[in-house]
Design an enzyme around this catalytic site. Sequence first.
Site, PDB file in Angstrom:
ATOM      1  N   LYS A 181       0.816  -1.035  -0.103  1.00  0.00           N
ATOM      2  CA  LYS A 181       0.168  -0.058   0.014  1.00  0.00           C
ATOM      3  C   LYS A 181       0.855   1.137  -0.011  1.00  0.00           C
ATOM      4  O   LYS A 181       1.715   1.582   1.140  1.00  0.00           O
ATOM      5  CB  LYS A 181      -0.758  -0.191   1.219  1.00  0.00           C
ATOM      6  CG  LYS A 181      -1.990   1.260   1.075  1.00  0.00           C
ATOM      7  CD  LYS A 181      -2.474   1.722   2.262  1.00  0.00           C
ATOM      8  CE  LYS A 181      -1.836   2.596   3.150  1.00  0.00           C
ATOM      9  NZ  LYS A 181      -1.456   4.014   2.357  1.00  0.00           N
ATOM     10  N   GLY A 233       7.309   4.564   7.963  1.00  0.00           N
ATOM     11  CA  GLY A 233       6.420   5.730   8.262  1.00  0.00           C
ATOM     12  C   GLY A 233       6.642   6.219   9.459  1.00  0.00           C
ATOM     13  O   GLY A 233       7.775   6.138  10.137  1.00  0.00           O
ATOM     14  N   SER A 234       5.912   6.934  10.280  1.00  0.00           N
ATOM     15  CA  SER A 234       6.026   7.563  11.540  1.00  0.00           C
ATOM     16  C   SER A 234       6.165   6.735  12.707  1.00  0.00           C
ATOM     17  O   SER A 234       5.589   5.540  12.569  1.00  0.00           O
ATOM     18  CB  SER A 234       4.960   8.508  11.678  1.00  0.00           C
ATOM     19  OG  SER A 234       3.525   7.886  11.778  1.00  0.00           O
ATOM     20  N   THR A 235       6.688   7.179  13.785  1.00  0.00           N
ATOM     21  CA  THR A 235       6.670   6.268  14.888  1.00  0.00           C
ATOM     22  C   THR A 235       5.287   6.027  15.434  1.00  0.00           C
ATOM     23  O   THR A 235       5.123   4.939  15.978  1.00  0.00           O
ATOM     24  CB  THR A 235       7.822   7.166  15.924  1.00  0.00           C
ATOM     25  OG1 THR A 235       9.159   7.149  15.317  1.00  0.00           O
ATOM     26  CG2 THR A 235       7.843   6.119  17.253  1.00  0.00           C
ATOM     27  N   GLY A 238       3.934   3.516  13.717  1.00  0.00           N
ATOM     28  CA  GLY A 238       4.612   2.146  13.989  1.00  0.00           C
ATOM     29  C   GLY A 238       4.221   1.419  15.163  1.00  0.00           C
ATOM     30  O   GLY A 238       4.145   0.240  15.437  1.00  0.00           O
ATOM     31  N   GLU A 255      10.491   0.695  10.064  1.00  0.00           N
ATOM     32  CA  GLU A 255      11.534   1.823   9.852  1.00  0.00           C
ATOM     33  C   GLU A 255      10.725   3.075  10.006  1.00  0.00           C
ATOM     34  O   GLU A 255       9.967   3.358   9.196  1.00  0.00           O
ATOM     35  CB  GLU A 255      11.888   1.732   8.387  1.00  0.00           C
ATOM     36  CG  GLU A 255      12.651   0.459   7.709  1.00  0.00           C
ATOM     37  CD  GLU A 255      14.093   0.238   8.244  1.00  0.00           C
ATOM     38  OE1 GLU A 255      14.509   1.256   8.746  1.00  0.00           O
ATOM     39  OE2 GLU A 255      14.485  -0.721   7.983  1.00  0.00           O
ATOM     40  N   CYS A 289      13.469  10.800   6.553  1.00  0.00           N
ATOM     41  CA  CYS A 289      13.680  10.192   8.039  1.00  0.00           C
ATOM     42  C   CYS A 289      14.896  10.518   8.597  1.00  0.00           C
ATOM     43  O   CYS A 289      15.036  10.395   9.698  1.00  0.00           O
ATOM     44  CB  CYS A 289      13.356   8.632   7.600  1.00  0.00           C
ATOM     45  SG  CYS A 289      14.385   7.940   6.678  1.00  0.00           S
ATOM     46  N   GLU A 386      10.370  15.434  15.610  1.00  0.00           N
ATOM     47  CA  GLU A 386      10.784  15.256  14.148  1.00  0.00           C
ATOM     48  C   GLU A 386       9.702  16.340  13.515  1.00  0.00           C
ATOM     49  O   GLU A 386       8.534  16.161  13.547  1.00  0.00           O
ATOM     50  CB  GLU A 386      10.519  13.766  13.638  1.00  0.00           C
ATOM     51  CG  GLU A 386      10.787  13.688  12.235  1.00  0.00           C
ATOM     52  CD  GLU A 386      10.446  12.274  11.807  1.00  0.00           C
ATOM     53  OE1 GLU A 386       9.504  11.796  12.177  1.00  0.00           O
ATOM     54  OE2 GLU A 386      11.266  11.685  10.961  1.00  0.00           O
TER      55      GLU A 386
HETATM   56  P1  NAD Z   1       2.767   7.883   8.357  1.00  0.00           P
HETATM   57  O1  NAD Z   1       3.043   6.928   9.115  1.00  0.00           O
HETATM   58  O2  NAD Z   1       1.441   8.829   8.558  1.00  0.00           O
HETATM   59  O3  NAD Z   1       2.079   6.991   6.886  1.00  0.00           O
HETATM   60  C1  NAD Z   1       2.924   6.182   6.629  1.00  0.00           C
HETATM   61  C2  NAD Z   1       2.135   5.226   5.758  1.00  0.00           C
HETATM   62  O4  NAD Z   1       1.116   4.475   6.638  1.00  0.00           O
HETATM   63  C3  NAD Z   1       1.072   5.541   4.707  1.00  0.00           C
HETATM   64  O5  NAD Z   1       1.040   4.683   3.670  1.00  0.00           O
HETATM   65  C4  NAD Z   1      -0.110   5.659   5.613  1.00  0.00           C
HETATM   66  O6  NAD Z   1      -1.590   5.731   4.606  1.00  0.00           O
HETATM   67  C5  NAD Z   1      -0.193   4.385   6.464  1.00  0.00           C
HETATM   68  N1  NAD Z   1      -0.954   4.713   7.520  1.00  0.00           N
HETATM   69  C6  NAD Z   1      -1.349   5.450   8.201  1.00  0.00           C
HETATM   70  N2  NAD Z   1      -2.008   5.132   9.304  1.00  0.00           N
HETATM   71  C7  NAD Z   1      -1.906   3.592   9.492  1.00  0.00           C
HETATM   72  C8  NAD Z   1      -2.338   2.568  10.202  1.00  0.00           C
HETATM   73  N3  NAD Z   1      -3.188   2.968  11.530  1.00  0.00           N
HETATM   74  N4  NAD Z   1      -2.063   1.559   9.963  1.00  0.00           N
HETATM   75  C9  NAD Z   1      -1.683   1.111   8.775  1.00  0.00           C
HETATM   76  N5  NAD Z   1      -0.980   1.933   8.205  1.00  0.00           N
HETATM   77  C10 NAD Z   1      -1.139   3.195   8.236  1.00  0.00           C
HETATM   78  O7  NAD Z   1       4.027   8.495   7.963  1.00  0.00           O
HETATM   79  P2  NAD Z   1       4.161   9.585   6.519  1.00  0.00           P
HETATM   80  O8  NAD Z   1       3.488  10.832   7.005  1.00  0.00           O
HETATM   81  O9  NAD Z   1       3.570   9.042   5.199  1.00  0.00           O
HETATM   82  O10 NAD Z   1       5.667   9.666   6.285  1.00  0.00           O
HETATM   83  C11 NAD Z   1       6.770  10.280   7.362  1.00  0.00           C
HETATM   84  C12 NAD Z   1       7.171   9.444   8.324  1.00  0.00           C
HETATM   85  O11 NAD Z   1       7.838   8.104   7.729  1.00  0.00           O
HETATM   86  C13 NAD Z   1       8.120  10.156   9.159  1.00  0.00           C
HETATM   87  O12 NAD Z   1       8.210   9.944  10.350  1.00  0.00           O
HETATM   88  C14 NAD Z   1       9.512   9.555   8.512  1.00  0.00           C
HETATM   89  O13 NAD Z   1      10.483   9.939   9.463  1.00  0.00           O
HETATM   90  C15 NAD Z   1       9.337   8.149   8.349  1.00  0.00           C
HETATM   91  N6  NAD Z   1       9.971   7.530   7.442  1.00  0.00           N
HETATM   92  C16 NAD Z   1      10.880   6.776   7.847  1.00  0.00           C
HETATM   93  C17 NAD Z   1      11.927   6.028   6.963  1.00  0.00           C
HETATM   94  C18 NAD Z   1      12.878   5.066   7.595  1.00  0.00           C
HETATM   95  O14 NAD Z   1      13.388   4.445   6.603  1.00  0.00           O
HETATM   96  N7  NAD Z   1      13.255   5.013   8.664  1.00  0.00           N
HETATM   97  C19 NAD Z   1      11.893   6.394   5.418  1.00  0.00           C
HETATM   98  C20 NAD Z   1      10.894   7.390   5.154  1.00  0.00           C
HETATM   99  C21 NAD Z   1       9.978   7.859   6.173  1.00  0.00           C
END
Ligand code: NAD
Length: 776
Positions: A181, A233-235, A238, A255, A289, A386
């Site tokens: 996704k 994605g975000s902590t 996660g 990640e 990130c 962040e």
């Molecule tokens: P986000 O966590 O809001 O979303 C990431 C993904 O998760 C999206 O596809 C979103 O639709 C999905 N999502 C949202 N809520 C969900 C849930 N409850 N269950 C399952 N999926 C869900 O993050 P974002 O705003 O898209 O991205 C930014 C974040 O990603 C930042 O915190 C950044 O540091 C992190 N990031 C980390 C890495 C890494 O490799 N460590 C790389 C890129 C981005």
Amino acid sequence: MEYGPAPEDADRARQWISEQGATFGHWINGAWIDASHHFESVNPATQETLAMIGQASSSDVDAAVAAARQALGPWQALGGEGRARHLYALARQVQKHARILSVIETLDNGKPIRETRDIDILLVARHFYHHAGWATLVDEELPNSEPLGVIGQIIPWNFPLLMLAWKVAPALAAGNTVVLKPAEHTSLSALYFAQMSHDAGLPPGVLNIVSGDGNAGRELVEHSGINKVAFTGSTSVGREIREATAGSGKALTLELGGKSPFIVFADADLDSAVEGVVDAIWFNQGQVCCAGSRLLVQESVADDFLGRLKTRMQSLRLGDPLDKAIDMGAIVDRGQLETIRSYVEGAAKEGASCWQAGSGVPDQGWYFPPTLVTDVAPAHTIATEEVFGPVLAVMTFRTHSEAIEIANNTRYGLAASVWSENVNLALEMASKVKAGVIWVNCTNEFDAAVGFGGYRESGFGREGGIEGLWAYRRGSLDFQPDENPPADPALPQRPAEGNLLDRTAKLYIGGRQVRPDSGYSRPVAGMDRSLKGEVGEGNRKDIRNAVEAAHGAAGWGRGSAHGRAQVMYFLAENLESRADELAKRIKELTGTDGEQEVTVAISRLLYYAGWCDKFEGVTHSAPGGRIVFALPEPIGVMGLICPHSHPLLGLVSLMAPAIAVGNAVVVIPSENAPLVATDFYQVLETSDVLAGVVNIITGSRPELAKELARHDNVDGLWCAGHHEIATEVERLSSGNLKQTWVFSGERDWCDANLSQGRAFLRRATQVKNIWVPYGE
Ligand code: NAD
């Protein structure tokens, strides 16, 4: 001289979108499936609607998972070389379609075409090439392992296609099939990629794409048909996923976010370091990130350095991301822009000073100028949270130990960049900063052969390299926790009260025998149900003391591996000298062959003593004259929930690999026969094991396991237990996102094939990748 406009031609990308009727469904089983609901995907640079994207429902996710499941057998039947051919074909396709992919990415995300064209898409192709090789090698190089099955993958919007490549390439190479996704703001490149893969012959169902927001992500995470969730994605999300998957048996890698330090020493090449900062925080508008969002600069050069940085900031060009001469494009959406603004306003309210370069911000689109925040205190929000935007928080330091302290003063641990011409100092910093990636005199370097991933709340697991491949395989030691809890230990017939005096074994904390905080003890029965003694009833306070003692023993991990080996050989020798006594105790409490158990426990100690100075890292030669040291580091303080059976061997089988690589541990021994563990600490006491390296708390295993799981200073937790404890351990570990490994305790602990080996050492360590450039 003024720059003239140099726009990239977007006609072909737009034509592709309009050929699809500017409306997309999901890509399932090699075909487009109409979506019942749609949402807009907007170009952040112009605010125009690019396309309508499907919002996946639970039945769409069902269909995608079913397609992936059906494709699994045939995909695996292709064998390594067969899969390699497909991955190689994908790499070639990425190269052939590089131009249109770059443009789609820039239109959808707002990032400069220079970055998508020269960085993102090149790395995507590199990732598929590299993993084509792994497809042929995986069975040979990762022996005693098999593919996990159907993988659910969820990615963010900041590097849409690159994150897809980081997820899809290793999963397919390792023999799995995928449902991915993409992020709701940036689905287009994933959808183009799906169609392109199909046209290149990838069998239907091997890669399925369902689009949508967090609800669609949740459907995928919670789907019973997937075997692993790989999330970037975000902590906060996660953490939610960690809780949602607890007890499900699904593998998980996370990640997550970061607040990475960029450390400049007085002896650094300051002009190079300024260019480093530009790359660290203004690349991709700071939506990275591992962005170096905290600048730590040595006080003696701070004014000079900030002066140079401001001058450089004046020349950064903000504008149309399709323009090839633009340095910074648009922020991905209005919400993200508002978040960045509110962080900067909040910083000013907290007393910091904000400075922005005077270069113009376009009237239309979502832009935020490069921003420097000074007068920052370590506790300010701008220094701890962040921002995920082009905002740099500046702090100063005097000595290198102060720099380490500030650098590690964060709950994250994704990356760090260190700038000094003194190689000794730079490598000392690299070893002391707690982060998964350290760049020496460089920043934002990535390669498919080099693992990437974080420590602490930046998540666990690695992407890239052999570590990343392991994350998509199940090892032969990974038994699922047993469904049912073993029967309660038999309660003893209590003899007369008077006989109990002096038979209570204490807890073992910080190298000393201590009374339990509760003041209570619990009886321990023999096989004949008579009382054999009592052990302390440990509680939360005892766990807290034990964790503190374990942190106090950090010198164990920093000391030499040779020293650890000597201590472990000595421990084995001392255990041997008390073998008869322990064998008798085991027999009396469990009725099993105590002699065999003690003999194997001694061998196991010798085995891991041998490993102490041999479980080492590797070096990678990354492109562009960089050498990368991939070093396994101890996780830190680990909790060990020992199996019910094999009270000595179970404990030794978990403790020995964990301490061999430098961890300190808090052990919860078998509840059946805890007196064996309390006898064992007498062996520890005579074996030169540094105080605090091994701590033993007796009492209720489930209750103590929960205390360890929710403790924020425990970095890793292994649990050889049944399903109920395992579920609680995984769920409660979400607080500080500690690494957990839950597995069945009901195995033959005497069988070395099932109960010892490299897999334990791998699980007791995390790889730190240190990038060092060479050459003039
Ligand atoms: P986000 O966590 O809001 O979303 C990431 C993904 O998760 C999206 O596809 C979103 O639709 C999905 N999502 C949202 N809520 C969900 C849930 N409850 N269950 C399952 N999926 C869900 O993050 P974002 O705003 O898209 O991205 C930014 C974040 O990603 C930042 O915190 C950044 O540091 C992190 N990031 C980390 C890495 C890494 O490799 N460590 C790389 C890129 C981005």
